[in-house]
Write a protein that holds these residues in place. Structure first.
Motif, PDB file in Angstrom:
ATOM      1  N   VAL A 146       0.837  -1.202   0.000  1.00  0.00           N
ATOM      2  CA  VAL A 146       0.000   0.000   0.000  1.00  0.00           C
ATOM      3  C   VAL A 146       0.871   1.251   0.000  1.00  0.00           C
ATOM      4  O   VAL A 146       0.640   2.185  -0.771  1.00  0.00           O
ATOM      5  N   TYR A 147       1.890   1.263   0.856  1.00  0.00           N
ATOM      6  CA  TYR A 147       2.741   2.445   0.957  1.00  0.00           C
ATOM      7  C   TYR A 147       3.705   2.571  -0.214  1.00  0.00           C
ATOM      8  O   TYR A 147       4.148   3.670  -0.535  1.00  0.00           O
ATOM      9  N   GLN A 148       3.992   1.460  -0.896  1.00  0.00           N
ATOM     10  CA  GLN A 148       4.797   1.534  -2.118  1.00  0.00           C
ATOM     11  C   GLN A 148       4.025   2.314  -3.172  1.00  0.00           C
ATOM     12  O   GLN A 148       4.584   3.179  -3.848  1.00  0.00           O
ATOM     13  N   LYS A 149       2.731   2.030  -3.286  1.00  0.00           N
ATOM     14  CA  LYS A 149       1.898   2.759  -4.247  1.00  0.00           C
ATOM     15  C   LYS A 149       1.846   4.240  -3.886  1.00  0.00           C
ATOM     16  O   LYS A 149       1.994   5.109  -4.745  1.00  0.00           O
ATOM     17  N   LYS A 150       1.640   4.541  -2.603  1.00  0.00           N
ATOM     18  CA  LYS A 150       1.571   5.939  -2.167  1.00  0.00           C
ATOM     19  C   LYS A 150       2.912   6.636  -2.384  1.00  0.00           C
ATOM     20  O   LYS A 150       2.958   7.804  -2.782  1.00  0.00           O
TER      21      LYS A 150
END
Length: 167
Positions: A117-121
């Motif tokens: 999730v935080y990779q996408k963000k």
């Protein structure tokens, strides 16, 4: 706290070993500090290692608050440190390890999902930053405006006069 220092020293030693991907001491220290910070928040300052096994405490007491104050890349860095800690527990089975292997395996999966999730963000933020920087680049039109400006014309005049006087 002193026993916690000993436990985190073991984690540090593991990080600098082949099992922990032979991280540099500086990098290993950063991972240790980040896990300690997570532990402090997830256990509400009590430094109870069981808080690192409590999915709800991690999410509600640490992650939810942390992501409001930090950029996605920073959150990702902390999550990676937590992932290393869980892998250390699975690999070395330290004496303070209270959960069973299944618990740690589930936490590795959970943190890996959070990381996605935080990779996408993080990628979105990088893209936005690049687009902002692209918009700030000097264009051909900017150069024409500069060339036509009074200071540029005065500079050319002075250079021409100087060149004529030295010829």
């Amino acid at each position: 706290p002193l026993e916690r220092e000993k436990e985190f020293e073991q984690f540090f030693s593991w990080m600098t070993s082949v099992d922990g991907k032979s991280k540099s001491p500086r990098c290993a220290r950063q991972h240790v500090r980040q896990v300690q910070s997570i532990l402090s928040n997830a256990s509400q300052g009590w430094f109870n290692l069981d808080a690192l096994l409590d999915r709800k405490a991690l999410r509600d007491l640490w992650l939810t608050n942390f992501e409001k104050r930090r950029q996605p890349g920073t959150v990702k860095s902390y999550l990676n440190s937590l992932l290393y800690f869980y892998r250390y527990c699975l690999c070395d089975s330290p004496v303070f390890m209270t959960g069973d292997i299944g618990c740690y395996t589930a936490l590795v999966t959970l943190v890996t999902n959070w990381l996605a999730v935080y990779q996408k963000k993080s990628n979105l933020r990088k893209w936005e930053t690049k687009m902002t920087q692209l918009g700030q680049l000097i264009t051909a039109n900017d150069m024409k405006l500069l060339d036509a400006s009074e200071p540029a014309q005065r500079c050319r005049r002075i250079c021409s006069e100087l060149k004529a006087s030295t010829s």
